[in-house]
Design a protein around this motif. Structure first.
Motif, mmCIF file in Angstrom:
data_model
loop_
_atom_site.group_PDB
_atom_site.id
_atom_site.type_symbol
_atom_site.label_atom_id
_atom_site.label_comp_id
_atom_site.label_asym_id
_atom_site.label_seq_id
_atom_site.Cartn_x
_atom_site.Cartn_y
_atom_site.Cartn_z
ATOM 1 N N CYS A 102 12.946 -1.668 4.771
ATOM 2 C CA CYS A 102 12.662 -1.129 6.103
ATOM 3 C C CYS A 102 13.925 -0.883 6.916
ATOM 4 N N SER A 103 15.100 -1.129 6.337
ATOM 5 C CA SER A 103 16.339 -0.768 7.031
ATOM 6 C C SER A 103 16.533 0.747 7.023
ATOM 7 N N GLY A 104 15.797 1.450 6.165
ATOM 8 C CA GLY A 104 15.817 2.913 6.174
ATOM 9 C C GLY A 104 16.673 3.521 5.079
ATOM 10 N N ARG A 105 16.398 4.790 4.821
ATOM 11 C CA ARG A 105 17.060 5.523 3.731
ATOM 12 C C ARG A 105 18.582 5.526 3.879
ATOM 13 N N GLU A 106 19.083 5.798 5.074
ATOM 14 C CA GLU A 106 20.529 5.873 5.269
ATOM 15 C C GLU A 106 21.199 4.526 4.990
ATOM 16 N N ALA A 107 20.610 3.458 5.501
ATOM 17 C CA ALA A 107 21.184 2.129 5.282
ATOM 18 C C ALA A 107 21.096 1.732 3.808
ATOM 19 N N LEU A 108 20.001 2.069 3.148
ATOM 20 C CA LEU A 108 19.853 1.752 1.722
ATOM 21 C C LEU A 108 20.862 2.518 0.882
ATOM 22 N N LEU A 130 17.900 -4.761 -5.102
ATOM 23 C CA LEU A 130 16.455 -4.969 -5.115
ATOM 24 C C LEU A 130 15.955 -4.829 -3.692
ATOM 25 N N ALA A 131 15.070 -3.875 -3.464
ATOM 26 C CA ALA A 131 14.570 -3.636 -2.118
ATOM 27 C C ALA A 131 13.333 -4.487 -1.841
ATOM 28 N N VAL A 132 13.407 -5.286 -0.806
ATOM 29 C CA VAL A 132 12.280 -6.090 -0.340
ATOM 30 C C VAL A 132 11.458 -5.193 0.575
ATOM 31 N N THR A 133 10.163 -5.106 0.317
ATOM 32 C CA THR A 133 9.307 -4.257 1.141
ATOM 33 C C THR A 133 8.683 -5.073 2.268
ATOM 34 N N VAL A 134 7.776 -5.958 1.954
ATOM 35 C CA VAL A 134 7.128 -6.825 2.936
ATOM 36 C C VAL A 134 7.201 -8.245 2.391
ATOM 37 N N LEU A 135 7.646 -9.163 3.214
ATOM 38 C CA LEU A 135 7.740 -10.553 2.774
ATOM 39 C C LEU A 135 6.357 -11.097 2.438
ATOM 40 N N THR A 136 6.297 -11.926 1.435
ATOM 41 C CA THR A 136 5.014 -12.455 0.972
ATOM 42 C C THR A 136 4.348 -13.373 1.994
ATOM 43 N N SER A 137 5.076 -13.816 2.991
ATOM 44 C CA SER A 137 4.495 -14.696 4.006
ATOM 45 C C SER A 137 3.602 -13.944 5.006
ATOM 46 N N TRP A 138 3.666 -12.617 5.018
ATOM 47 C CA TRP A 138 2.832 -11.836 5.943
ATOM 48 C C TRP A 138 1.433 -11.649 5.392
ATOM 49 N N ASP A 139 0.432 -11.902 6.239
ATOM 50 C CA ASP A 139 -0.925 -11.500 5.881
ATOM 51 C C ASP A 139 -1.277 -10.289 6.743
ATOM 52 N N ALA A 140 -2.350 -9.604 6.399
ATOM 53 C CA ALA A 140 -2.689 -8.336 7.054
ATOM 54 C C ALA A 140 -2.895 -8.495 8.556
ATOM 55 N N ALA A 141 -3.574 -9.550 8.983
ATOM 56 C CA ALA A 141 -3.852 -9.735 10.411
ATOM 57 C C ALA A 141 -2.567 -9.950 11.207
ATOM 58 N N ARG A 142 -1.706 -10.831 10.734
ATOM 59 C CA ARG A 142 -0.433 -11.081 11.419
ATOM 60 C C ARG A 142 0.455 -9.845 11.375
ATOM 61 N N PHE A 143 0.433 -9.139 10.256
ATOM 62 C CA PHE A 143 1.245 -7.927 10.087
ATOM 63 C C PHE A 143 0.895 -6.919 11.181
ATOM 64 N N ARG A 144 -0.397 -6.706 11.396
ATOM 65 C CA ARG A 144 -0.858 -5.758 12.420
ATOM 66 C C ARG A 144 -0.576 -6.286 13.828
ATOM 67 N N ALA A 161 8.610 1.203 -0.916
ATOM 68 C CA ALA A 161 9.151 1.208 -2.277
ATOM 69 C C ALA A 161 9.610 2.612 -2.660
ATOM 70 N N ALA A 162 8.825 3.622 -2.306
ATOM 71 C CA ALA A 162 9.205 5.008 -2.590
ATOM 72 C C ALA A 162 10.477 5.386 -1.820
ATOM 73 N N LEU A 163 10.555 4.966 -0.567
ATOM 74 C CA LEU A 163 11.746 5.224 0.234
ATOM 75 C C LEU A 163 12.978 4.604 -0.419
ATOM 76 N N ALA A 164 12.850 3.360 -0.844
ATOM 77 C CA ALA A 164 13.970 2.665 -1.483
ATOM 78 C C ALA A 164 14.366 3.362 -2.789
ATOM 79 N N GLY A 165 13.380 3.765 -3.563
ATOM 80 C CA GLY A 165 13.677 4.458 -4.807
ATOM 81 C C GLY A 165 14.408 5.767 -4.573
ATOM 82 N N ALA A 166 14.031 6.467 -3.534
ATOM 83 C CA ALA A 166 14.680 7.749 -3.204
ATOM 84 C C ALA A 166 16.106 7.545 -2.705
ATOM 85 N N ALA A 167 16.348 6.421 -2.057
ATOM 86 C CA ALA A 167 17.687 6.158 -1.514
ATOM 87 C C ALA A 167 18.646 5.731 -2.609
#
Length: 167
Positions: A102-108, A130-144, A161-167
């Protein structure tokens, strides 16, 4: 203190080539003692707690023992800082380095360029980021609720993940 073990996905061969032992320890002495207790160990993970207590020297010590290092610091910053951090991590000899997608394409992209540059400066192979997408400690309710995210983690993860792969 606990330690965990990670199996490197998509690899084959002897188990020692595919297992990473997490050195989730408060200091270098206890991390090095754990390393000494495991025969044929090849890979170790250095995370935030150990790195903050022992600094880059612990990575140098582990590399001096012939170990391969997964540096799990989850870098997330502006592009120039990401490049500098990954350059420094690669110069230490880290072969796997985590960054936040989530740091973004330019930063990656800057992180990747910095890692390649740092490794080249030391005559080492470029590390894998290795790009971390969402930490495993987040659940959907807290995430929102806490992040004000309209997307669910299940939808957000593949997009990052697609963003990281493209970067």
């Amino acid at each position: 203190m606990s330690s965990s073990t990670t199996i490197i996905p998509g690899t084959s061969g002897p188990s020692a080539d595919r297992i990473i032992v997490a050195l989730d320890r408060p200091d270098a002495a206890s991390a090095l003692a754990l390393v000494a207790s495991i025969p044929d160990l090849l890979w170790v993970k250095v995370g935030l707690e150990l790195f903050c207590s022992a600094g880059p020297d612990v990575v140098r010590q582990l590399r001096g023992e012939g170990l391969r290092v997964f540096l799990d610091l989850k870098f997330h910053d502006i592009p120039a800082t990401m490049a500098g951090a990954c350059r420094s991590a690669a110069r230490l000899g880290a072969e796997l380095i985590t960054v936040h997608a989530c740091s973004g394409r330019e930063a990656l992209a800057a992180a990747q360029a910095g890692a390649c540059e740092g490794a080249a400066q030391e005559g080492l192979e470029a590390p894998t980021l290795l790009a971390v997408t969402v930490l495993t400690s987040w659940d959907a309710a807290r995430f929102r609720a806490e992040l004000a995210m309209a997307e669910s983690p299940e939808d957000y993860v593949p997009r990052l993940a697609a963003l990281a792969g493209a970067a």
